[in-house]
Design a protein around this motif. Structure first.
Motif, PDB file in Angstrom:
ATOM      1  N   THR A   1       1.175  -0.768  -0.095  1.00 26.19           N
ATOM      2  CA  THR A   1       0.068  -0.193  -0.031  1.00 26.19           C
ATOM      3  C   THR A   1       1.302   1.074   0.601  1.00 26.19           C
ATOM      4  O   THR A   1       1.879   1.072   0.418  1.00 26.19           O
ATOM      5  N   LEU A   2       1.026   2.362  -1.165  1.00 26.50           N
ATOM      6  CA  LEU A   2       1.535   3.187  -0.736  1.00 26.50           C
ATOM      7  C   LEU A   2       0.603   3.953   0.534  1.00 26.50           C
ATOM      8  O   LEU A   2      -0.144   4.484   0.569  1.00 26.50           O
ATOM      9  N   SER A   3       2.193   4.952   1.452  1.00 28.92           N
ATOM     10  CA  SER A   3       1.342   5.379   2.295  1.00 28.92           C
ATOM     11  C   SER A   3       2.155   6.519   2.498  1.00 28.92           C
ATOM     12  O   SER A   3       3.359   6.785   1.725  1.00 28.92           O
ATOM     13  N   ASN A   4       1.401   7.801   3.411  1.00 27.77           N
ATOM     14  CA  ASN A   4       1.894   9.002   2.871  1.00 27.77           C
ATOM     15  C   ASN A   4       1.582   9.322   4.564  1.00 27.77           C
ATOM     16  O   ASN A   4       2.573  10.092   4.980  1.00 27.77           O
ATOM     17  N   MET A   5       2.275   8.508   4.868  1.00 27.65           N
ATOM     18  CA  MET A   5       2.989   8.635   7.176  1.00 27.65           C
ATOM     19  C   MET A   5       4.667   8.388   6.630  1.00 27.65           C
ATOM     20  O   MET A   5       4.869   8.310   5.679  1.00 27.65           O
ATOM     21  N   SER A   6       5.137   9.337   7.863  1.00 30.06           N
ATOM     22  CA  SER A   6       6.298   9.581   8.437  1.00 30.06           C
ATOM     23  C   SER A   6       6.891   8.114   9.109  1.00 30.06           C
ATOM     24  O   SER A   6       5.589   7.818  10.161  1.00 30.06           O
ATOM     25  N   MET A   7       7.565   8.207   9.116  1.00 30.74           N
ATOM     26  CA  MET A   7       8.277   7.179  10.502  1.00 30.74           C
ATOM     27  C   MET A   7       7.873   7.832  12.023  1.00 30.74           C
ATOM     28  O   MET A   7       7.628   6.668  12.735  1.00 30.74           O
ATOM     29  N   THR A   8       7.637   8.996  12.481  1.00 29.35           N
ATOM     30  CA  THR A   8       8.031   9.719  13.508  1.00 29.35           C
ATOM     31  C   THR A   8       6.125   9.865  13.282  1.00 29.35           C
ATOM     32  O   THR A   8       6.017  10.322  14.410  1.00 29.35           O
ATOM     33  N   ASP A   9       5.420   9.314  12.435  1.00 35.61           N
ATOM     34  CA  ASP A   9       4.107   9.220  12.723  1.00 35.61           C
ATOM     35  C   ASP A   9       4.186   8.073  13.791  1.00 35.61           C
ATOM     36  O   ASP A   9       2.687   7.863  14.444  1.00 35.61           O
ATOM     37  N   VAL A  10       4.874   6.781  13.904  1.00 37.98           N
ATOM     38  CA  VAL A  10       4.893   5.290  13.602  1.00 37.98           C
ATOM     39  C   VAL A  10       5.939   5.595  15.858  1.00 37.98           C
ATOM     40  O   VAL A  10       5.414   4.811  16.378  1.00 37.98           O
ATOM     41  N   ILE A  11       6.970   5.984  15.274  1.00 35.57           N
ATOM     42  CA  ILE A  11       8.509   6.252  16.070  1.00 35.57           C
ATOM     43  C   ILE A  11       8.391   7.786  16.085  1.00 35.57           C
ATOM     44  O   ILE A  11       8.603   8.306  15.682  1.00 35.57           O
ATOM     45  N   PRO A  12       8.447   7.983  17.973  1.00 32.70           N
ATOM     46  CA  PRO A  12       8.842   8.991  18.693  1.00 32.70           C
ATOM     47  C   PRO A  12      10.334   9.675  17.727  1.00 32.70           C
ATOM     48  O   PRO A  12      11.492   8.885  17.481  1.00 32.70           O
ATOM     49  N   ALA A  13      10.782  10.828  16.903  1.00 34.31           N
ATOM     50  CA  ALA A  13      11.889  11.527  16.096  1.00 34.31           C
ATOM     51  C   ALA A  13      13.130  10.919  17.021  1.00 34.31           C
ATOM     52  O   ALA A  13      14.057  11.090  16.909  1.00 34.31           O
ATOM     53  N   ALA A  14      12.959  11.035  18.399  1.00 33.05           N
ATOM     54  CA  ALA A  14      13.896  11.086  19.452  1.00 33.05           C
ATOM     55  C   ALA A  14      14.676   9.700  18.927  1.00 33.05           C
ATOM     56  O   ALA A  14      15.950   9.293  19.187  1.00 33.05           O
ATOM     57  N   ASP A  15      14.062   8.649  19.267  1.00 32.63           N
ATOM     58  CA  ASP A  15      13.849   7.224  19.602  1.00 32.63           C
ATOM     59  C   ASP A  15      15.099   6.671  18.291  1.00 32.63           C
ATOM     60  O   ASP A  15      15.446   6.420  18.064  1.00 32.63           O
ATOM     61  N   ILE A  16      13.573   7.605  16.789  1.00 32.76           N
ATOM     62  CA  ILE A  16      14.772   7.392  15.304  1.00 32.76           C
ATOM     63  C   ILE A  16      16.591   8.119  15.713  1.00 32.76           C
ATOM     64  O   ILE A  16      16.946   7.196  14.787  1.00 32.76           O
ATOM     65  N   ALA A  17      16.408   9.556  16.080  1.00 38.30           N
ATOM     66  CA  ALA A  17      17.583   9.590  16.343  1.00 38.30           C
ATOM     67  C   ALA A  17      18.738   9.377  16.664  1.00 38.30           C
ATOM     68  O   ALA A  17      19.931   8.792  16.650  1.00 38.30           O
ATOM     69  N   LYS A  18      18.189   8.958  18.307  1.00 39.22           N
ATOM     70  CA  LYS A  18      19.238   7.770  18.550  1.00 39.22           C
ATOM     71  C   LYS A  18      19.407   6.668  17.934  1.00 39.22           C
ATOM     72  O   LYS A  18      20.878   6.172  18.398  1.00 39.22           O
ATOM     73  N   ALA A  19      18.983   5.962  17.319  1.00 39.86           N
ATOM     74  CA  ALA A  19      19.603   4.773  16.605  1.00 39.86           C
ATOM     75  C   ALA A  19      19.974   4.759  16.018  1.00 39.86           C
ATOM     76  O   ALA A  19      21.429   4.278  15.336  1.00 39.86           O
ATOM     77  N   ILE A  20      19.775   6.031  14.865  1.00 43.91           N
ATOM     78  CA  ILE A  20      20.436   6.364  13.544  1.00 43.91           C
ATOM     79  C   ILE A  20      21.995   6.445  13.966  1.00 43.91           C
ATOM     80  O   ILE A  20      23.223   6.026  13.522  1.00 43.91           O
ATOM     81  N   ASN A  21      22.145   7.247  14.863  1.00 43.63           N
ATOM     82  CA  ASN A  21      23.144   7.903  15.348  1.00 43.63           C
ATOM     83  C   ASN A  21      24.474   6.470  16.237  1.00 43.63           C
ATOM     84  O   ASN A  21      25.502   6.757  16.144  1.00 43.63           O
ATOM     85  N   ALA A  22      23.727   5.654  16.365  1.00 44.50           N
ATOM     86  CA  ALA A  22      24.928   5.162  17.330  1.00 44.50           C
ATOM     87  C   ALA A  22      25.076   3.821  15.788  1.00 44.50           C
ATOM     88  O   ALA A  22      26.385   2.964  16.398  1.00 44.50           O
ATOM     89  N   PHE A  23      24.532   4.014  14.595  1.00 49.72           N
ATOM     90  CA  PHE A  23      25.361   3.226  13.564  1.00 49.72           C
ATOM     91  C   PHE A  23      25.620   3.424  13.014  1.00 49.72           C
ATOM     92  O   PHE A  23      25.534   3.097  11.261  1.00 49.72           O
ATOM     93  N   LYS A  24      26.068   4.858  12.792  1.00 47.78           N
ATOM     94  CA  LYS A  24      26.905   5.885  12.036  1.00 47.78           C
ATOM     95  C   LYS A  24      28.345   5.374  11.135  1.00 47.78           C
ATOM     96  O   LYS A  24      27.685   5.623  10.270  1.00 47.78           O
ATOM     97  N   ALA A  25      28.740   4.852  12.713  1.00 46.82           N
ATOM     98  CA  ALA A  25      30.004   3.929  11.060  1.00 46.82           C
ATOM     99  C   ALA A  25      29.450   2.740  10.831  1.00 46.82           C
ATOM    100  O   ALA A  25      28.848   1.961  11.093  1.00 46.82           O
ATOM    101  N   VAL A  26      30.356   3.404   9.384  1.00 44.89           N
ATOM    102  CA  VAL A  26      30.210   1.833   8.774  1.00 44.89           C
ATOM    103  C   VAL A  26      30.892   0.081   8.983  1.00 44.89           C
ATOM    104  O   VAL A  26      31.605   0.678   9.357  1.00 44.89           O
ATOM    105  N   ASP A  27      29.650  -0.450   8.418  1.00 43.69           N
ATOM    106  CA  ASP A  27      29.581  -1.584   9.560  1.00 43.69           C
ATOM    107  C   ASP A  27      30.193  -1.773  10.560  1.00 43.69           C
ATOM    108  O   ASP A  27      30.433  -3.100  11.212  1.00 43.69           O
ATOM    109  N   SER A  28      29.182  -1.458  11.379  1.00 43.51           N
ATOM    110  CA  SER A  28      29.134  -1.592  12.315  1.00 43.51           C
ATOM    111  C   SER A  28      26.783  -1.487  12.761  1.00 43.51           C
ATOM    112  O   SER A  28      26.752  -2.076  13.775  1.00 43.51           O
TER     113      SER A  28
END
Length: 170
Positions: free
Chosen positions: A57-84
């Motif tokens: 289904t095509l969705s116009n939802m954004s990820m922050t509609d489901v997961i808090p932006a702070a949790d997303i930022a924390k997860a993205i920052n935890a794995f910034k290094a390649v192959d981590s």
């Protein structure tokens, strides 16, 4: 018919998704090769009002509609290094396992960029970018590890049920 895009690459239509409301396609998927890299672009002309929990289904939802932006930022920052990248820790930081099955399916549908009902290798590589534009592309090795972990039926892609199982196992 191929056309040229802003990257200077030739672009060709590789799929269309029908609209439930009229005979016009709801979206076209274009595939581009630029300097050895493959890019997929979804050109949406109409968004159906179907449920976001239906695969494909095509969705116009954004990820922050489901997961808090702070949790997303924390997860993205935890794995910034390649192959981590570690999908179990990534899902844990996002709190995906604690979310409802409906929310996990919504996340899958947002990540399923071509609305095929499956996450193929190219979509798996871009998974972190599906959560945030600051996310990096997974390396080939990281993407293959995630694909093998999620692909329970051996078809080379991750379906919505396989994704929900992968999250539950994390």
């Amino acid at each position: 018919m191929p056309r040229f895009n802003e990257w200077g690459g030739r672009e060709r239509q590789v799929g269309a998704r029908a609209s439930s409301q009229n005979s016009e396609p709801a979206a076209w998927v274009y595939k581009t090769r630029v300097g050895g890299d493959t890019h997929h672009r979804l050109w949406i002309t109409h968004r159906p009002s179907a449920s976001t929990t239906s695969p494909g289904t095509l969705s116009n939802m954004s990820m922050t509609d489901v997961i808090p932006a702070a949790d997303i930022a924390k997860a993205i920052n935890a794995f910034k290094a390649v192959d981590s990248f570690n999908h179990k820790k990534f899902f844990e930081i996002l709190g995906l396992k604690k979310r409802s099955l409906d929310d996990v399916k919504k996340v899958f549908n947002i990540l399923d960029a071509d609305c095929s009902g499956f996450m193929e290798l190219d979509e798996v590589k871009c998974m972190m970018q599906g959560f945030s534009k600051e996310g990096r592309t997974l390396s080939d090795e990281e993407a293959k590890i995630l694909l093998v972990a999620g692909d329970k039926d051996g078809d080379g892609k991750i379906g919505v049920d396989e994704f929900t199982s992968l999250v539950a196992e994390s």
